[in-house]
Design an enzyme around this catalytic site. Sequence first.
Site, mmCIF file in Angstrom:
data_model
loop_
_atom_site.group_PDB
_atom_site.id
_atom_site.type_symbol
_atom_site.label_atom_id
_atom_site.label_comp_id
_atom_site.label_asym_id
_atom_site.label_seq_id
_atom_site.Cartn_x
_atom_site.Cartn_y
_atom_site.Cartn_z
ATOM 1 N N LYS A 1 -7.163 -3.264 1.327
ATOM 2 C CA LYS A 1 -6.748 -2.220 0.392
ATOM 3 C C LYS A 1 -7.971 -1.443 -0.071
ATOM 4 O O LYS A 1 -8.989 -2.038 -0.466
ATOM 5 C CB LYS A 1 -6.022 -2.847 -0.807
ATOM 6 N N ASP B 1 -5.600 0.382 4.017
ATOM 7 C CA ASP B 1 -4.486 1.049 3.338
ATOM 8 C C ASP B 1 -4.991 1.646 2.030
ATOM 9 O O ASP B 1 -5.404 0.913 1.127
ATOM 10 C CB ASP B 1 -3.371 0.034 3.049
ATOM 11 N N LYS C 1 9.606 -0.121 5.946
ATOM 12 C CA LYS C 1 9.872 -1.228 5.011
ATOM 13 C C LYS C 1 11.356 -1.234 4.679
ATOM 14 O O LYS C 1 11.929 -0.175 4.374
ATOM 15 C CB LYS C 1 9.048 -1.061 3.728
ATOM 16 N N ASP D 1 3.079 5.661 5.217
ATOM 17 C CA ASP D 1 3.843 4.589 4.553
ATOM 18 C C ASP D 1 4.688 5.219 3.454
ATOM 19 O O ASP D 1 5.876 5.473 3.648
ATOM 20 C CB ASP D 1 2.905 3.499 4.022
ATOM 21 N N GLU E 1 -3.527 3.440 6.620
ATOM 22 C CA GLU E 1 -2.229 3.768 6.014
ATOM 23 C C GLU E 1 -2.385 4.736 4.857
ATOM 24 O O GLU E 1 -3.267 4.571 4.015
ATOM 25 C CB GLU E 1 -1.605 2.486 5.438
HETATM 26 MN MN MN Z 1 0.979 0.699 2.611
#
Ligand code: MN
Length: 367
Positions: free
Chosen positions: A161, A189, A264, A240, A215
């Site tokens: 992240k 991401d 997702k 995303d 991402e």
């Molecule tokens: Mn993501």
Amino acid sequence: MGIQQIEVYTAAMRYEEPFTIAAGTSTKTCNVIVRVLTDYEIYGWGEASPSKRVTGETTETVIEALDKICPKLIGKCPLRIESDVEIMDQVISGNPAAKAAIDIALHDVLGKTARKPLFRILGGYRTEVLTDITLGIKSPKEMAQNAKKALDKGFKALKIKVGVDVDEDVERIRLVREVAGNDIQLRVDANQGWTPKQAMEALNKISRYNIQLAEQPVPSEDIEGLKNVKKNSPVPIMADESVHTPADALRLVREGAVDMMNIKLMKCGGILKAKKIAAVAEAAGMPCMIGCMSESSIGIAAATHLAGAVKNIQYADLDSDILLKDKITTEGGVPLVNSVRKFTNGHGLGIETVDTEFLGKPLRIYK
Ligand code: MN
């Protein structure tokens, strides 16, 4: 076959440790669990993990949406999933996590009725799914230490992240690659945390560390920004937060805004819609990842079965159940062995034992 009863439970689960991304820190998640019972002594489990930030949903909105949806599904055939999803969409628009809970439970029923693991009847492309584990935002040094811990546990892919400060983000990635060596897959991401200019700078600096994909570098609605970043990035760009529905996927394809998409279940409304996103992306030559948003083992099992079934879902980030301290299931699902989710012979989602004491009494029973 008919849906006889739907039970709705809430489940508050704590994270093992506070989990930070560019958008904020979480210490717990309050999910909604459903059980769909049929007149064939078969029932299915489903889960909603609402995210206010991503879809505007909360535990309360999920329950309100289910209050509207569930009565309309009683008596309907659980195997007519396309029709059942149409009913949900007619009753209420949006509310994808609430709908995903029902969709997942119906797919569990489908698998149990066929007496097969769900992935086998959805396409059965692969028999195991490699997942990464996510390193939440901390200081670069602490993230490198956490990377080491993950590698010691057997993980072969790490999602890092970022999206805070370009120089610090580059340092995060440099240190994690140093600890990981060359054979570990690294993804990053930014969770919308960079401007297009920052993203281009960061991505050009981190490309030397062999980064598989990045991402959502910029805010979800900034499609022009995404396009620009994609054009100037040596690292493939994955949408995303910019892709929720099959229509979003088509728009991103038309705009040529990204190289890949992260599906997702909680963004799109379940397995049925997720398959449609994967098909749109496949037609455009874009690989997909399947990700998660704080689901427990039930939602993760559903996403893993989908990843097992569908060829174009080439990457998986299915780790939220292991980041949670509280567990709903005591047996079954899709167990993790090192970095790989391995399907069992269990039917449907393969959920064997749910901790009914933890789950408590249903908040609602529709019949
Ligand atoms: Mn993501």
